[in-house]
Design an enzyme around this catalytic site. Structure first.
Site, PDB file in Angstrom:
ATOM      1  N   LYS A  52       0.859  -1.160   0.191  1.00 28.52           N
ATOM      2  CA  LYS A  52      -0.130  -0.238   0.067  1.00 28.52           C
ATOM      3  C   LYS A  52       0.833   1.191   0.069  1.00 28.52           C
ATOM      4  O   LYS A  52       0.468   2.103  -0.689  1.00 28.52           O
ATOM      5  CB  LYS A  52      -0.805   0.241   1.201  1.00 28.52           C
ATOM      6  CG  LYS A  52      -2.054  -1.136   1.062  1.00 28.52           C
ATOM      7  CD  LYS A  52      -3.090  -1.102   2.077  1.00 28.52           C
ATOM      8  CE  LYS A  52      -4.247  -1.909   1.738  1.00 28.52           C
ATOM      9  NZ  LYS A  52      -5.408  -2.151   2.712  1.00 28.52           N
TER      10      LYS A  52
ATOM     11  N   LYS B 252     -11.425  -4.420  -2.725  1.00 27.47           N
ATOM     12  CA  LYS B 252     -12.091  -3.122  -3.161  1.00 27.47           C
ATOM     13  C   LYS B 252     -11.179  -2.043  -3.922  1.00 27.47           C
ATOM     14  O   LYS B 252     -11.564  -1.172  -4.571  1.00 27.47           O
ATOM     15  CB  LYS B 252     -12.722  -2.481  -2.108  1.00 27.47           C
ATOM     16  CG  LYS B 252     -11.774  -2.125  -1.063  1.00 27.47           C
ATOM     17  CD  LYS B 252     -12.551  -1.561   0.416  1.00 27.47           C
ATOM     18  CE  LYS B 252     -11.532  -1.720   1.553  1.00 27.47           C
ATOM     19  NZ  LYS B 252     -11.790  -2.588   2.469  1.00 27.47           N
TER      20      LYS B 252
ATOM     21  N   LYS C  69      -6.177 -11.132  -5.377  1.00 31.69           N
ATOM     22  CA  LYS C  69      -7.422 -11.545  -4.483  1.00 31.69           C
ATOM     23  C   LYS C  69      -8.604 -10.347  -4.843  1.00 31.69           C
ATOM     24  O   LYS C  69      -8.178  -9.238  -5.435  1.00 31.69           O
ATOM     25  CB  LYS C  69      -6.836 -11.369  -3.026  1.00 31.69           C
ATOM     26  CG  LYS C  69      -6.637  -9.791  -2.581  1.00 31.69           C
ATOM     27  CD  LYS C  69      -6.757  -9.881  -0.940  1.00 31.69           C
ATOM     28  CE  LYS C  69      -6.821  -8.213  -0.661  1.00 31.69           C
ATOM     29  NZ  LYS C  69      -7.034  -7.969   0.826  1.00 31.69           N
TER      30      LYS C  69
HETATM   31  N1  AQP Z   1     -10.648 -11.852  -1.566  1.00 32.28           N
HETATM   32  C1  AQP Z   1     -10.746 -12.126  -0.390  1.00 32.28           C
HETATM   33  N2  AQP Z   1     -10.669 -13.523  -0.069  1.00 32.28           N
HETATM   34  C2  AQP Z   1     -11.069 -13.873   1.171  1.00 32.28           C
HETATM   35  N3  AQP Z   1     -11.195 -13.082   2.217  1.00 32.28           N
HETATM   36  C3  AQP Z   1     -10.973 -11.768   2.050  1.00 32.28           C
HETATM   37  N4  AQP Z   1     -10.861 -10.856   2.928  1.00 32.28           N
HETATM   38  C4  AQP Z   1     -10.608  -9.354   2.039  1.00 32.28           C
HETATM   39  N5  AQP Z   1     -10.486  -9.951   0.708  1.00 32.28           N
HETATM   40  C5  AQP Z   1     -10.962 -11.247   0.600  1.00 32.28           C
HETATM   41  C6  AQP Z   1     -11.185 -10.628   4.207  1.00 32.28           C
HETATM   42  O1  AQP Z   1     -12.135  -9.860   4.463  1.00 32.28           O
HETATM   43  C7  AQP Z   1     -12.215  -9.486   5.997  1.00 32.28           C
HETATM   44  C8  AQP Z   1     -12.165  -7.827   5.769  1.00 32.28           C
HETATM   45  O2  AQP Z   1     -11.039  -7.131   5.963  1.00 32.28           O
HETATM   46  P1  AQP Z   1     -10.820  -5.516   5.778  1.00 32.28           P
HETATM   47  O3  AQP Z   1     -11.891  -4.650   6.207  1.00 32.28           O
HETATM   48  O4  AQP Z   1      -9.365  -5.177   6.487  1.00 32.28           O
HETATM   49  O5  AQP Z   1     -10.604  -5.541   4.173  1.00 32.28           O
HETATM   50  P2  AQP Z   1      -9.547  -5.697   3.451  1.00 32.28           P
HETATM   51  O6  AQP Z   1      -8.872  -6.960   3.485  1.00 32.28           O
HETATM   52  O7  AQP Z   1      -8.799  -4.318   3.249  1.00 32.28           O
HETATM   53  O8  AQP Z   1     -10.406  -5.965   2.147  1.00 32.28           O
HETATM   54  P3  AQP Z   1      -9.952  -5.551   0.774  1.00 32.28           P
HETATM   55  O9  AQP Z   1     -11.207  -5.336  -0.291  1.00 32.28           O
HETATM   56  O10 AQP Z   1      -8.888  -6.581   0.152  1.00 32.28           O
HETATM   57  O11 AQP Z   1      -9.398  -4.014   0.833  1.00 32.28           O
HETATM   58  P4  AQP Z   1      -8.102  -3.580   0.248  1.00 32.28           P
HETATM   59  O12 AQP Z   1      -8.350  -3.453  -1.163  1.00 32.28           O
HETATM   60  O13 AQP Z   1      -7.907  -2.365   0.935  1.00 32.28           O
HETATM   61  O14 AQP Z   1      -6.967  -4.596   0.501  1.00 32.28           O
HETATM   62  C9  AQP Z   1     -10.565  -9.695   6.265  1.00 32.28           C
HETATM   63  O15 AQP Z   1     -10.874 -10.877   7.216  1.00 32.28           O
HETATM   64  C10 AQP Z   1     -10.162 -10.252   4.922  1.00 32.28           C
HETATM   65  O16 AQP Z   1      -9.092 -11.269   5.267  1.00 32.28           O
END
Ligand code: AQP
Length: 333
Positions: A112, A199, A196
Site C-alpha cells: 500500500k 475493493k 485477490k
Molecule cells: N478476496 C478475499 N478473499 C477472502 N477473504 C477476504 N478478505 C478480504 N478480501 C478477501 C477478508 O475480509 C475481511 C475484511 O477485511 P478488511 O476490512 O481489512 O478489508 P480488506 O482486507 O482491506 O479488504 P480488501 O477489499 O481486500 O481491501 P484492500 O483493497 O484495501 O486490501 C478480512 O478478514 C479479510 O481477510
C-alpha cells in the site's frame, strides 16, 4: 466457550464477496458455539483519510451488512471500534513494544505504501497491524476468523502476545490463533483471477459487491476471465478463473466441488457462468432487502451498536487495566 474476535473496515459502501466468503460466513457459523465479538473497525479506516460524513455512513452500512449476513447481536457482541476507547489506548502500549523493522516487514504495508508514496503514506497505515493486535488482545481472544491476506498480521499479533507474556509473566494475555477456512480463504478477482478480490482492484469488473445491482453482478460473472480450454474442472494453478467460479458456487450452495464438476461435465463455461450468476443473485436479493431494512431504521441500528459497545467496554477495560498495571503506569486513586 472459546472467544472469537474479528472486524472489517468501513472503507466502502458495500462489502464484497471476498469479505463475505472469507470472513463473514465464518463469523456467522462460529457464533453458535463460541463467545463471539464482531467489530466495525472505523479507527482503521482513518488510515486512508475518508470524508467524515462518508465514514459515518459507511460505519452504519457495514454494521447493517453484518446483521444482514446473520450476525446475531443477542448471541454475539456487535460494536463500533471507536466507541470503546481502550482500542486506541492499548495500541499505544503495543506500539512501544513493536520493532520498527518488524512493522516494516508487513507486506500489506509495503504494497500500500508503495502505491501511495512516502508523502501519501501515514504513520497510521504503518501502525495499522499494531492497532489490529490491540483489537484482538483486548478481548483475550482465542480465534480470529479472517481471510488468507490477514495471516501475517495475525502472526505479528501472536508475536506481540508472546512478548507480553515473556516480559510480564505467563498468562498476561491470551495468544490467539488465526481461523482461516482453506476453501474460501482467498476469493479472486473475476478479471484477474490470480489477484485477490479487493475493493481497491484496478477494474470494478472483477469485483462483486454485496450491494451491487444484481444485473451488474450477473454481467460481471458472465464476463469473468476463464481460459482457452473447455473443461470445467477445479485446478487453481492451471485454471484459476474457472476454479474461482467453482469455489464461489460451492460456498454459496454448500455443494462439493466434485459434485459441481460432475454436473458440468461436458458442458461449456457459458452454462457455468449463467447458473452461477443466478446463484449469486438469489443470495444477494434477500441480503440487500435485509440491509435496507436496517438502514431505514438508523435509531434501532444505533441502539444495537450502543448496547454492543457497553458489553465490549466492560471486557476491554478489564484487560487494559491489567496491562497498564503490568507496564508500570501509576494507578489513579
Ligand atoms: N478476496 C478475499 N478473499 C477472502 N477473504 C477476504 N478478505 C478480504 N478480501 C478477501 C477478508 O475480509 C475481511 C475484511 O477485511 P478488511 O476490512 O481489512 O478489508 P480488506 O482486507 O482491506 O479488504 P480488501 O477489499 O481486500 O481491501 P484492500 O483493497 O484495501 O486490501 C478480512 O478478514 C479479510 O481477510
Amino acid at each position: 466457550a472459546a472467544r472469537i474476535f474479528s472486524g472489517m473496515q468501513p472503507t466502502s459502501d458495500s462489502l464484497h464477496l471476498g469479505n463475505h466468503l472469507g470472513a463473514l460466513t465464518q463469523w456467522v457459523a462460529l457464533q453458535d458455539d463460541h463467545d463471539a465479538i464482531y467489530c466495525v473497525v472505523d479507527l482503521h479506516a482513518l488510515t486512508v483519510a475518508p470524508d467524515p460524513a462518508v465514514l459515518r455512513d459507511r460505519t452504519r452500512r457495514t454494521a447493517a451488512q453484518y446483521l444482514a449476513a446473520g450476525v446475531d447481536p443477542q448471541r454475539s457482541i456487535l460494536f463500533v471500534q471507536s466507541h470503546v476507547s481502550a482500542h486506541a489506548e492499548l495500541a499505544w502500549l503495543l506500539n512501544c513494544i513493536t520493532g520498527f523493522g518488524e512493522a516494516g516487514r508487513m507486506t500489506q504495508f509495503k504494497d500500500k505504501s508503495l502505491k501511495l508514496g512516502a508523502e501519501g503514506t501515514t504513520v497510521g497505515l504503518f501502525t495499522y497491524p499494531v492497532l489490529m493486535a490491540a483489537d484482538i488482545l483486548l478481548y483475550d481472544t482465542d480465534l480470529v476468523p479472517v481471510g488468507e491476506d490477514q495471516r501475517q498480521h495475525l502472526e505479528l499479533t501472536r508475536d506481540l502476545a508472546q512478548r507480553l507474556n515473556s516480559r510480564f509473566g505467563a498468562g498476561t494475555v491470551v495468544v490467539p490463533d488465526a481461523h482461516i477456512v482453506k476453501a474460501t480463504a482467498k476469493i479472486f478477482d473475476l478479471q484477474e483471477p490470480t489477484a485477490k478480490m479487493s475493493k481497491s482492484a484496478a477494474s470494478p469488473n472483477g469485483l462483486i459487491e454485496l450491494l451491487d445491482d444484481p444485473k451488474v453482478v450477473a454481467r460481471r460473472i458472465r464476463s469473468a476471465v476463464t481460459d482457452t480450454e473447455r473443461e470445467i474442472r477445479y485446478d487453481p494453478v492451471a485454471k484459476p478463473g474457472v476454479s474461482n467460479l467453482l469455489t464461489i458456487y460451492s460456498a454459496l450452495t454448500d455443494r462439493s466441488l466434485p459434485s459441481l464438476e460432475a454436473e458440468y461435465d461436458g458442458r461449456g463455461y457459458g452454462d457455468l457462468k449463467k447458473d452461477l450468476a443466478e446463484v449469486v443473485v438469489a443470495f444477494l436479493t434477500p441480503f440487500q432487502e435485509r440491509v435496507h431494512g436496517y438502514l431505514d431504521d438508523p435509531a434501532t441500528l444505533d441502539a444495537v451498536l450502543s448496547d454492543g459497545a457497553e458489553r465490549a467496554e466492560a471486557l476491554a477495560q478489564d484487560t487494559l487495566a491489567r496491562l497498564y498495571d503490568r507496564f508500570g503506569l501509576l494507578r489513579r486513586v
